[in-house]
Write a protein that holds these residues in place. Sequence first.
Motif, PDB file in Angstrom:
ATOM      1  N   ALA A 151      10.003 -30.559  96.942  1.00 59.44           N
ATOM      2  CA  ALA A 151       9.764 -30.095  95.580  1.00 59.44           C
ATOM      3  C   ALA A 151       8.438 -30.648  95.061  1.00 59.44           C
ATOM      4  O   ALA A 151       8.107 -31.798  95.330  1.00 59.44           O
ATOM      5  N   ALA A 155       8.563 -30.442  89.468  1.00 58.52           N
ATOM      6  CA  ALA A 155       9.975 -30.046  89.528  1.00 58.52           C
ATOM      7  C   ALA A 155      10.899 -31.243  89.376  1.00 58.52           C
ATOM      8  O   ALA A 155      12.084 -31.091  89.035  1.00 58.52           O
ATOM      9  N   ASN A 158      12.185 -33.603  85.159  1.00 58.94           N
ATOM     10  CA  ASN A 158      13.095 -33.088  84.137  1.00 58.94           C
ATOM     11  C   ASN A 158      14.328 -33.971  84.123  1.00 58.94           C
ATOM     12  O   ASN A 158      14.625 -34.677  85.090  1.00 58.94           O
ATOM     13  N   ARG A 214      14.379 -17.673  99.482  1.00 63.35           N
ATOM     14  CA  ARG A 214      13.554 -18.028  98.335  1.00 63.35           C
ATOM     15  C   ARG A 214      14.367 -18.036  97.038  1.00 63.35           C
ATOM     16  O   ARG A 214      14.127 -18.850  96.137  1.00 63.35           O
ATOM     17  N   GLU A 215      15.338 -17.125  96.957  1.00 58.93           N
ATOM     18  CA  GLU A 215      16.129 -16.987  95.723  1.00 58.93           C
ATOM     19  C   GLU A 215      16.980 -18.217  95.419  1.00 58.93           C
ATOM     20  O   GLU A 215      17.433 -18.397  94.285  1.00 58.93           O
ATOM     21  N   VAL A 217      15.915 -21.340  95.771  1.00 59.10           N
ATOM     22  CA  VAL A 217      15.033 -22.481  95.522  1.00 59.10           C
ATOM     23  C   VAL A 217      14.326 -22.259  94.195  1.00 59.10           C
ATOM     24  O   VAL A 217      13.465 -21.381  94.071  1.00 59.10           O
ATOM     25  N   ALA A 218      14.682 -23.067  93.188  1.00 61.66           N
ATOM     26  CA  ALA A 218      14.177 -22.863  91.829  1.00 61.66           C
ATOM     27  C   ALA A 218      12.660 -22.965  91.755  1.00 61.66           C
ATOM     28  O   ALA A 218      12.025 -22.308  90.933  1.00 61.66           O
ATOM     29  N   TYR A 219      12.062 -23.776  92.625  1.00 60.94           N
ATOM     30  CA  TYR A 219      10.622 -24.007  92.598  1.00 60.94           C
ATOM     31  C   TYR A 219       9.909 -23.252  93.724  1.00 60.94           C
ATOM     32  O   TYR A 219       8.828 -23.642  94.160  1.00 60.94           O
TER      33      TYR A 219
END
Length: 320
Positions: A151, A155, A158, A214-215, A217-219
């Motif tokens: 990451a 990322a 937070n 890819r979907e 993985v938020a980053y």
Amino acid sequence: GSSGGVAPSSRPACVWEMMVAKLLFFNIPGYGHVTPSLPVVEELTRRGHTVVYFITETFRPLVESAGAQYRATPGLDDDYFDRRGLDGSTPVRVAAALVATAQEILPALLEQVRAEQADLALFDATCPWGYVAARSLGIPTVSSLALLPPAPPAAMLNLQMLRFALPVLLHGFREGLEANRRIKALTQQYGVRPLGATELMLAPGDISLCYTSREFVAYASKVPASVRFVGWTIRDGQPAEPLPFSDARPLIYASLGTLNNKDAAIFQSFIEAFTGSDANVLISTGKRFNAESFGALPSNIAVRPWVNQPDVLRQAALFI
């Protein structure tokens, strides 16, 4: 980074598409790291390439069934994690142990590796001896990411991530410092690019294969282009898992994987929660527990140390 003084951009992106090649694969003795690599091995051997797989004896039948030639990793054994009391809940301690092991085994490993005269090297991203051996060969490298890709720093900044990550990092602070010291000394000794603190368990190759989409993985938009999302790898034609139930109620499958499975209370909570339910429940525990560990089980619950997970998942209505 480069290895052998050759810039990655000057190398063919897919050397195995261009010629019949000999490839080396380095991995750690963990099913969650070996299993996703096997379809890659299978496809490479199907295309006529030779794959030599460095791992421990337990995994020999698996890598050979995928078409690879087995090689024992010198100084490594099947009970590597258990004997050191390591699991995925202590990643900093795991990283420190893996780096220390790399220091111990690399002289003997590199002697074997040089004799192989390979064209390309693949290594699991958590395998520092694979990273150093591969880079020191001066040939193209591919990293096998059984974990999520690294990451970017943003990322991590937070509240949710910090609440998770800070206790883990602080708990193993001294081990982390020692691991960083050791990896810097090791990479300097063998003349390869040093790994940063965030790369100790995510060592990069010229390209990296990530076994998810890819979907998930938020980053993902921040992940380097060298990381290729190849999706879930699965081997076709494997034997079906016979389910230990006499009826066709919906199946719930529960597992904690092969490293984070020391807490018997969690497995017991699954049993208590689903006793008398309208579902069949299959629990895989790893080798630390067996069915007898939990006493008499109701007819709708079965405990196994190991299952053919892809086949069970095909049949399951829910996965815990």
